[in-house]
Write an enzyme that holds these catalytic residues in place. Structure first.
Site, PDB file in Angstrom:
ATOM      1  N   GLY A  74       1.110  -0.730   0.151  1.00 23.67           N
ATOM      2  CA  GLY A  74      -0.323  -0.339  -0.144  1.00 23.67           C
ATOM      3  C   GLY A  74       0.396   1.412   0.008  1.00 23.67           C
ATOM      4  O   GLY A  74       1.840   1.361   0.607  1.00 23.67           O
ATOM      5  N   GLN A 131       2.548  10.235   1.959  1.00 23.02           N
ATOM      6  CA  GLN A 131       3.715   9.193   1.379  1.00 23.02           C
ATOM      7  C   GLN A 131       4.852   9.305   0.321  1.00 23.02           C
ATOM      8  O   GLN A 131       5.908   9.317   0.691  1.00 23.02           O
ATOM      9  CB  GLN A 131       3.654   7.562   1.382  1.00 23.02           C
ATOM     10  CG  GLN A 131       3.090   6.371   3.435  1.00 23.02           C
ATOM     11  CD  GLN A 131       2.912   5.902   3.211  1.00 23.02           C
ATOM     12  OE1 GLN A 131       2.477   5.031   2.368  1.00 23.02           O
ATOM     13  NE2 GLN A 131       4.037   5.014   3.730  1.00 23.02           N
ATOM     14  N   CYS A 160       5.861  -0.211   7.858  1.00 21.85           N
ATOM     15  CA  CYS A 160       5.810   0.978   6.327  1.00 21.85           C
ATOM     16  C   CYS A 160       6.864   1.275   6.129  1.00 21.85           C
ATOM     17  O   CYS A 160       7.577   1.526   6.610  1.00 21.85           O
ATOM     18  CB  CYS A 160       5.574   2.211   7.583  1.00 21.85           C
ATOM     19  SG  CYS A 160       4.782   4.001   7.176  1.00 21.85           S
ATOM     20  N   LEU A 161       7.011   2.172   4.974  1.00 27.41           N
ATOM     21  CA  LEU A 161       7.574   1.988   3.537  1.00 27.41           C
ATOM     22  C   LEU A 161       7.918   3.565   4.723  1.00 27.41           C
ATOM     23  O   LEU A 161       9.072   4.020   4.470  1.00 27.41           O
ATOM     24  CB  LEU A 161       7.176   2.482   2.709  1.00 27.41           C
ATOM     25  CG  LEU A 161       6.627   1.314   1.045  1.00 27.41           C
ATOM     26  CD1 LEU A 161       6.098   1.528   0.141  1.00 27.41           C
ATOM     27  CD2 LEU A 161       7.949   0.049   1.906  1.00 27.41           C
ATOM     28  N   HIS A 172      -4.077   1.228   7.800  1.00 27.33           N
ATOM     29  CA  HIS A 172      -3.260   1.460   6.950  1.00 27.33           C
ATOM     30  C   HIS A 172      -2.849   2.713   6.481  1.00 27.33           C
ATOM     31  O   HIS A 172      -2.294   3.817   7.242  1.00 27.33           O
ATOM     32  CB  HIS A 172      -1.877   0.285   7.102  1.00 27.33           C
ATOM     33  CG  HIS A 172      -0.557   1.104   7.558  1.00 27.33           C
ATOM     34  ND1 HIS A 172       0.422   0.997   8.345  1.00 27.33           N
ATOM     35  CD2 HIS A 172      -0.157   1.832   6.497  1.00 27.33           C
ATOM     36  CE1 HIS A 172       1.381   1.378   8.385  1.00 27.33           C
ATOM     37  NE2 HIS A 172       1.146   1.841   7.136  1.00 27.33           N
ATOM     38  N   GLU A 173      -3.818   2.772   5.520  1.00 33.31           N
ATOM     39  CA  GLU A 173      -3.145   3.764   4.095  1.00 33.31           C
ATOM     40  C   GLU A 173      -4.264   5.271   4.988  1.00 33.31           C
ATOM     41  O   GLU A 173      -3.832   5.976   4.703  1.00 33.31           O
ATOM     42  CB  GLU A 173      -3.206   2.648   2.343  1.00 33.31           C
ATOM     43  CG  GLU A 173      -3.005   1.575   2.557  1.00 33.31           C
ATOM     44  CD  GLU A 173      -1.214   1.844   2.693  1.00 33.31           C
ATOM     45  OE1 GLU A 173      -0.470   3.623   2.951  1.00 33.31           O
ATOM     46  OE2 GLU A 173      -0.015   1.668   3.247  1.00 33.31           O
ATOM     47  N   HIS A 198      -2.237   7.205   6.747  1.00 27.79           N
ATOM     48  CA  HIS A 198      -1.387   8.162   6.831  1.00 27.79           C
ATOM     49  C   HIS A 198      -2.471   9.248   6.174  1.00 27.79           C
ATOM     50  O   HIS A 198      -1.963  10.568   6.530  1.00 27.79           O
ATOM     51  CB  HIS A 198      -1.018   7.925   5.375  1.00 27.79           C
ATOM     52  CG  HIS A 198      -0.072   6.640   5.856  1.00 27.79           C
ATOM     53  ND1 HIS A 198       1.413   7.682   6.196  1.00 27.79           N
ATOM     54  CD2 HIS A 198      -0.160   5.193   5.400  1.00 27.79           C
ATOM     55  CE1 HIS A 198       2.129   6.178   6.509  1.00 27.79           C
ATOM     56  NE2 HIS A 198       1.692   5.151   5.814  1.00 27.79           N
TER      57      HIS A 198
END
Length: 192
Positions: free
Chosen positions: A45, A50, A106-107, A148-149, A152
């Site tokens: 995702g 991000q 997480c990225l 999760h996304e 963000h």
């Protein structure tokens, strides 16, 4: 084009993102670039904050999770085989079901993984890349990735769900990430 992923500590990761309209400049290219960035970063995702854009846009591909499960793990999650979707102007309508733990990463916060408890299902309203409206309910891993996304675009990170003591124990690693003292095999941009 592959965007650099914004690292922990960048202000954009703590902003509530703005809705967009169908005439958002370069939207189709931006979505294509987000897919490319997500796959190049080995993610499932990616949210617009991000890549340093404070807009309500994220992409997910939970199909990858199911492709990588061991044979004995298949059938555990009710949402197999997963989905690949674009979410624009998303708003969670409800979260339901028993909360369950899953080891999230997480990225934007590389090299840190922690168990996070989230509800089993999420009902979300959104428009797709063609600005067609949807209200859908997702379960299992897909619901988790969406939550999760979604966090963000609401200025929230998975580490916010951790107990204060655990957060304090991770603070040194988080500070190192924001200073660029982390090695990853994808492009990143650091706030300090």
């Amino acid at each position: 084009m592959t965007y650099p992923v914004v690292a922990y500590g960048a202000p954009v990761l703590r902003k509530i993102s703005q809705d967009i309209t169908p005439d958002y400049p370069g939207l189709k290219t931006l979505i294509d670039d987000m897919w490319e960035t997500m796959y190049a970063s080995y993610g499932v995702g990616l949210a617009a904050p991000q890549i340093n854009k404070d807009i309500r846009l994220f992409v997910i591909d939970s199909q990858q999770v199911f492709e990588n499960l061991e044979e004995g793990e298949k059938g555990i999650y009710p949402d197999a085989p997963g989905v690949k979707k674009v979410f624009i102007n998303a708003y969670i309508e409800s979260l339901e079901g028993e909360e369950w733990a899953y080891n999230e990463g997480c990225l934007s916060i590389p090299k840190i993984r922690e168990d996070v408890y989230r509800p089993a299902s999420a009902t979300i309203s959104y428009v797709d890349e063609h600005f067609q409206p949807h209200t859908d309910t997702f379960t299992g891993i897909t619901a988790r990735i969406i939550q999760h996304e979604y966090d963000h675009i609401e200025g929230k990170l998975f580490i916010d769900y951790l107990k204060p003591l655990r957060r304090k124990m991770l603070q040194g690693k988080l500070n190192d990430i924001s200073k660029g003292k982390v090695k990853v095999d994808y492009k990143m941009v650091f706030p300090r």
